[in-house]
Design a protein around this motif. Structure first.
Motif, mmCIF file in Angstrom:
data_model
loop_
_atom_site.group_PDB
_atom_site.id
_atom_site.type_symbol
_atom_site.label_atom_id
_atom_site.label_comp_id
_atom_site.label_asym_id
_atom_site.label_seq_id
_atom_site.Cartn_x
_atom_site.Cartn_y
_atom_site.Cartn_z
ATOM 1 N N ALA A 128 58.393 62.900 5.655
ATOM 2 C CA ALA A 128 59.446 63.651 4.965
ATOM 3 C C ALA A 128 59.618 63.155 3.536
ATOM 4 C CB ALA A 128 60.757 63.534 5.735
ATOM 5 N N ALA A 129 59.502 61.838 3.347
ATOM 6 C CA ALA A 129 59.629 61.258 2.004
ATOM 7 C C ALA A 129 58.515 61.730 1.074
ATOM 8 C CB ALA A 129 59.616 59.738 2.089
ATOM 9 N N LEU A 130 57.404 62.152 1.657
ATOM 10 C CA LEU A 130 56.288 62.666 0.862
ATOM 11 C C LEU A 130 56.414 64.173 0.613
ATOM 12 C CD1 LEU A 130 53.333 60.752 2.585
ATOM 13 C CD2 LEU A 130 54.412 60.241 0.376
ATOM 14 N N GLY A 131 57.528 64.744 1.071
ATOM 15 C CA GLY A 131 57.797 66.146 0.774
ATOM 16 C C GLY A 131 57.366 67.129 1.838
ATOM 17 N N ARG A 132 57.216 66.680 3.067
ATOM 18 C CA ARG A 132 56.790 67.588 4.137
ATOM 19 C C ARG A 132 58.018 68.149 4.853
ATOM 20 N NH1 ARG A 132 54.692 67.050 9.700
ATOM 21 N NH2 ARG A 132 53.066 68.624 9.999
ATOM 22 N N PRO A 133 58.353 69.432 4.652
ATOM 23 C CA PRO A 133 59.570 69.999 5.246
ATOM 24 C C PRO A 133 59.591 69.920 6.766
ATOM 25 C CG PRO A 133 58.719 71.439 3.530
ATOM 26 C CD PRO A 133 57.665 70.394 3.770
ATOM 27 N N ALA A 134 58.441 70.122 7.416
ATOM 28 C CA ALA A 134 58.416 70.085 8.883
ATOM 29 C C ALA A 134 58.816 68.711 9.394
ATOM 30 C CB ALA A 134 57.023 70.461 9.388
ATOM 31 N N SER A 135 58.351 67.657 8.737
ATOM 32 C CA SER A 135 58.721 66.301 9.149
ATOM 33 C C SER A 135 60.188 66.010 8.858
ATOM 34 C CB SER A 135 57.823 65.278 8.437
ATOM 35 O OG SER A 135 56.519 65.313 8.960
ATOM 36 N N ARG A 136 60.705 66.571 7.767
ATOM 37 C CA ARG A 136 62.131 66.377 7.470
ATOM 38 C C ARG A 136 62.981 66.956 8.591
ATOM 39 N NH1 ARG A 136 62.384 69.213 3.076
ATOM 40 N NH2 ARG A 136 61.408 67.539 1.871
ATOM 41 N N ALA A 137 62.623 68.140 9.054
ATOM 42 C CA ALA A 137 63.373 68.768 10.146
ATOM 43 C C ALA A 137 63.231 67.974 11.435
ATOM 44 C CB ALA A 137 62.882 70.200 10.342
ATOM 45 N N ALA A 138 62.015 67.506 11.734
ATOM 46 C CA ALA A 138 61.788 66.747 12.961
ATOM 47 C C ALA A 138 62.533 65.432 12.948
ATOM 48 C CB ALA A 138 60.288 66.509 13.161
ATOM 49 N N ALA A 139 62.529 64.738 11.801
ATOM 50 C CA ALA A 139 63.234 63.456 11.692
ATOM 51 C C ALA A 139 64.730 63.652 11.880
ATOM 52 C CB ALA A 139 62.937 62.811 10.344
ATOM 53 N N ALA A 140 65.282 64.686 11.277
ATOM 54 C CA ALA A 140 66.722 64.953 11.418
ATOM 55 C C ALA A 140 67.088 65.229 12.866
ATOM 56 C CB ALA A 140 67.117 66.127 10.525
ATOM 57 N N ALA A 141 66.258 66.009 13.560
ATOM 58 C CA ALA A 141 66.533 66.326 14.957
ATOM 59 C C ALA A 141 66.401 65.091 15.837
ATOM 60 C CB ALA A 141 65.582 67.417 15.439
ATOM 61 N N LEU A 142 65.368 64.283 15.584
ATOM 62 C CA LEU A 142 65.120 63.109 16.409
ATOM 63 C C LEU A 142 66.208 62.055 16.233
ATOM 64 C CD1 LEU A 142 62.992 62.133 18.419
ATOM 65 C CD2 LEU A 142 61.742 61.117 16.508
ATOM 66 N N ALA A 143 66.825 62.018 15.059
ATOM 67 C CA ALA A 143 67.860 61.019 14.780
ATOM 68 C C ALA A 143 69.217 61.403 15.362
ATOM 69 C CB ALA A 143 67.982 60.817 13.277
ATOM 70 N N ARG A 144 69.372 62.645 15.776
ATOM 71 C CA ARG A 144 70.660 63.084 16.313
ATOM 72 C C ARG A 144 70.914 62.486 17.684
ATOM 73 N NH1 ARG A 144 69.383 68.399 14.330
ATOM 74 N NH2 ARG A 144 68.696 68.962 16.422
ATOM 75 N N PRO A 145 72.114 61.970 17.938
ATOM 76 C CA PRO A 145 72.446 61.505 19.286
ATOM 77 C C PRO A 145 72.325 62.663 20.284
ATOM 78 C CG PRO A 145 74.093 60.761 17.692
ATOM 79 C CD PRO A 145 73.219 61.760 16.988
ATOM 80 N N GLY A 146 71.750 62.373 21.422
ATOM 81 C CA GLY A 146 71.628 63.409 22.449
ATOM 82 C C GLY A 146 70.498 64.380 22.229
ATOM 83 N N ALA A 147 69.621 64.117 21.239
ATOM 84 C CA ALA A 147 68.545 65.062 20.932
ATOM 85 C C ALA A 147 67.604 65.266 22.103
ATOM 86 C CB ALA A 147 67.760 64.568 19.725
ATOM 87 N N LEU A 148 67.482 64.265 22.981
ATOM 88 C CA LEU A 148 66.514 64.348 24.071
ATOM 89 C C LEU A 148 67.130 64.803 25.387
ATOM 90 C CD1 LEU A 148 64.551 61.022 23.432
ATOM 91 C CD2 LEU A 148 64.110 63.294 22.493
ATOM 92 N N ARG A 149 68.414 65.116 25.369
ATOM 93 C CA ARG A 149 69.073 65.428 26.641
ATOM 94 C C ARG A 149 68.712 66.806 27.164
ATOM 95 N NH1 ARG A 149 75.078 63.281 24.941
ATOM 96 N NH2 ARG A 149 74.565 61.047 24.880
ATOM 97 N N THR A 150 68.460 67.754 26.287
ATOM 98 C CA THR A 150 68.134 69.097 26.719
ATOM 99 C C THR A 150 66.827 69.526 26.082
ATOM 100 O OG1 THR A 150 69.403 70.065 24.903
ATOM 101 C CG2 THR A 150 70.556 69.746 26.993
ATOM 102 N N THR A 151 66.169 70.456 26.738
ATOM 103 C CA THR A 151 64.932 70.995 26.207
ATOM 104 C C THR A 151 65.252 72.263 25.404
ATOM 105 O OG1 THR A 151 63.692 70.150 28.067
ATOM 106 C CG2 THR A 151 62.657 71.894 26.784
#
Length: 301
Positions: free
Chosen positions: A273-296
């Motif tokens: 994401a720091a290198l400017g990849r929007p897809a990774s920015r979105a994935a990092a934000a989702a992965l950092a959220r509490p409870g991100a893995l609780r539901t599919t």
């Protein structure tokens, strides 16, 4: 010999289906086969294309965007008697004799056979073979990148050794765009896991097959072209891929190992994401959220 069930899952696939169907007779040459398509409530002309271009196909309309694994299960349930199943994305173009080489490669412990996959317009095969996830491999990919890390089996899931794609090579799992699965393997493993809406379902299935004594093996004489790649450019799909990768790891490991794996994957996505990849920015934000893995996540989303 029992027929081969050609299993295809569609969702708004009208633009890619004609090419898939046109390549099918050559790709299936030498086999007795039947086509079974599960359509996940397409809003385009997918079902009409099938009726016109493949009138003998069995079409199962799930009535909802049920996900890839659910589509596979619905199609398999409608396939009748078969000796093996060929599970295909509709954006696959099989080359001459591809399916027979895959089916002939089944047996003697091989439950899943996969071909060489080429991206459209490229003459070198895609790196489709994978090793099972580990914390060290996730860290290796985060720090030096999966292609470079792929030269070291301990540091990447990706198998990049060119020699591995020139011979029958066994892997923990492989890209699921096209795979032949033996009847014995299907019977032993049961249905595909529908909790993975999209991505990681083929990983889970290959690992489950391995747990039951069936290996995944590349058949290098079988070739197909894959038109896919949306996950590489779509933030939404890349996020789903990333979250499901960690969900699957959690399924097979304890809480401490999962926390370390999640941190390593987050490091990778944050650095990209720091290198400017929007897809990774979105994935990092989702992965950092509490409870991100609780539901599919579903079709969303």
């Amino acid at each position: 010999m029992s027929p081969v069930a050609v299993i295809v899952v569609t969702w708004n696939s009208a633009s890619v289906l004609p090419g898939f169907l046109a390549a099918l007779p050559d790709g299936m040459a030498g086999l007795d086969w039947r086509l079974v398509v599960a359509d996940n409530d397409s809003s385009d002309d997918t079902v009409e294309v099938l009726r016109v271009l493949a009138p003998d196909a069995t079409v199962v309309q799930t009535g909802r965007n049920a996900g890839y694994a659910a589509g596979v299960n619905a199609a398999l349930a409608a396939a009748g008697e078969y000796g093996a199943a060929l599970i295909c994305n509709p954006d696959i173009r099989m080359r001459q004799g591809c399916a027979k080489r895959l089916v002939d490669g089944l047996g003697d412990g091989v439950g899943i056979a996969v071909p060489l996959l080429y991206e459209e317009g490229r003459d070198t095969p895609h790196h489709s073979l994978r090793r099972e996830s580990s914390v060290l491999r996730a860290l290796g990919e985060a720090v030096i990148g999966n292609t470079r890390a792929g030269r070291f089996p301990a540091l990447s899931e990706l198998v990049t050794d060119p020699a591995a794609y020139r011979r029958p090579t066994r892997a923990d799992w492989a890209t699921g765009a096209l795979m032949a699965v033996s009847g014995d393997c299907l019977a032993a493993c049961g249905p595909w896991d529908e909790s993975f809406f999209l991505y990681s379902e083929e990983t889970e299935y290959c690992l489950r097959a391995r747990d039951r004594g069936f290996v995944t093996q590349l058949e290098p004489t079988a070739e197909a072209v894959h038109l896919g790649g949306d996950s590489q450019v779509s933030p939404r799909l890349w996020t789903l891929l990333t979250l499901n990768r960690v969900r699957l790891y959690r399924r097979r490991h304890g809480a401490l190992a999962t926390a370390a794996f999640r941190a390593a994957v987050l490091l990778r996505e944050t650095s990209r994401a720091a290198l400017g990849r929007p897809a990774s920015r979105a994935a990092a934000a989702a992965l950092a959220r509490p409870g991100a893995l609780r539901t599919t996540p579903g079709p969303w989303q």
